[in-house]
Design a protein around this motif. Structure first.
Motif, PDB file in Angstrom:
ATOM      1  N   HIS A  43      -7.246  -1.351  74.908  1.00  0.00           N
ATOM      2  CA  HIS A  43      -5.818  -1.372  74.844  1.00  0.00           C
ATOM      3  C   HIS A  43      -5.072  -2.181  73.638  1.00  0.00           C
ATOM      4  CE1 HIS A  43      -5.871  -0.850  79.220  1.00  0.00           C
ATOM      5  NE2 HIS A  43      -5.792   0.240  78.648  1.00  0.00           N
ATOM      6  N   GLU A  46      -4.621   0.474  71.108  1.00  0.00           N
ATOM      7  CA  GLU A  46      -4.067   1.799  71.706  1.00  0.00           C
ATOM      8  C   GLU A  46      -3.338   1.040  72.962  1.00  0.00           C
ATOM      9  OE1 GLU A  46      -6.436   5.200  72.312  1.00  0.00           O
ATOM     10  OE2 GLU A  46      -7.910   4.637  70.982  1.00  0.00           O
ATOM     11  N   PRO A  47      -2.346   0.453  72.690  1.00  0.00           N
ATOM     12  CA  PRO A  47      -1.625  -0.181  73.691  1.00  0.00           C
ATOM     13  C   PRO A  47      -0.880   0.848  74.923  1.00  0.00           C
ATOM     14  CG  PRO A  47      -0.287  -0.794  71.851  1.00  0.00           C
ATOM     15  CD  PRO A  47      -1.847  -0.161  71.520  1.00  0.00           C
ATOM     16  N   GLU A  48      -0.469   2.010  74.319  1.00  0.00           N
ATOM     17  CA  GLU A  48       0.062   2.921  75.000  1.00  0.00           C
ATOM     18  C   GLU A  48      -0.831   3.565  76.079  1.00  0.00           C
ATOM     19  OE1 GLU A  48      -2.028   4.964  71.675  1.00  0.00           O
ATOM     20  OE2 GLU A  48      -0.662   3.406  71.798  1.00  0.00           O
ATOM     21  N   ARG A  49      -2.076   3.340  76.134  1.00  0.00           N
ATOM     22  CA  ARG A  49      -2.878   3.566  77.062  1.00  0.00           C
ATOM     23  C   ARG A  49      -3.145   2.825  78.277  1.00  0.00           C
ATOM     24  NH1 ARG A  49      -8.939   5.112  75.084  1.00  0.00           N
ATOM     25  NH2 ARG A  49      -9.057   5.691  76.990  1.00  0.00           N
ATOM     26  N   ARG A  50      -2.479   1.810  78.261  1.00  0.00           N
ATOM     27  CA  ARG A  50      -2.331   0.819  79.301  1.00  0.00           C
ATOM     28  C   ARG A  50      -1.605   1.358  80.432  1.00  0.00           C
ATOM     29  NH1 ARG A  50      -0.762  -4.653  76.846  1.00  0.00           N
ATOM     30  NH2 ARG A  50      -2.943  -4.154  76.046  1.00  0.00           N
ATOM     31  N   ASN A  51      -0.557   2.115  80.404  1.00  0.00           N
ATOM     32  CA  ASN A  51      -0.032   2.817  81.441  1.00  0.00           C
ATOM     33  C   ASN A  51      -0.142   4.142  81.580  1.00  0.00           C
ATOM     34  OD1 ASN A  51       1.561   0.336  82.014  1.00  0.00           O
ATOM     35  ND2 ASN A  51       2.973   0.839  80.037  1.00  0.00           N
ATOM     36  N   ALA A  52      -1.203   4.827  81.029  1.00  0.00           N
ATOM     37  CA  ALA A  52      -1.571   6.307  81.224  1.00  0.00           C
ATOM     38  C   ALA A  52      -2.132   6.554  82.450  1.00  0.00           C
ATOM     39  CB  ALA A  52      -2.311   6.602  79.931  1.00  0.00           C
TER      40      ALA A  52
END
Length: 52
Positions: A43, A46-52
């Motif tokens: 994360h 790639e912090p956007e993967r945290r809520n995927a």
């Protein structure tokens, strides 16, 4: 001589020894342990993967 399975087991687990030893040294020096989990590692870049 190690069997193939024993060699693979050693390779997979070898890093945990170093992480544990480093954490122990930091504890004894009253240092802060950095987060070192796989999810934190992923994360970070790639912090956007945290809520995927």
């Amino acid at each position: 001589m190690l069997s193939r399975e024993e060699a693979i087991f050693h390779l997979v687990n070898h890093g945990t020894y170093h992480r544990g030893a480093s954490g122990h040294a930091l504890d004894r020096a009253d240092g802060n342990r950095p987060a070192d989990t796989y999810t934190v590692f992923i994360h970070g870049p790639e912090p956007e993967r945290r809520n995927a």
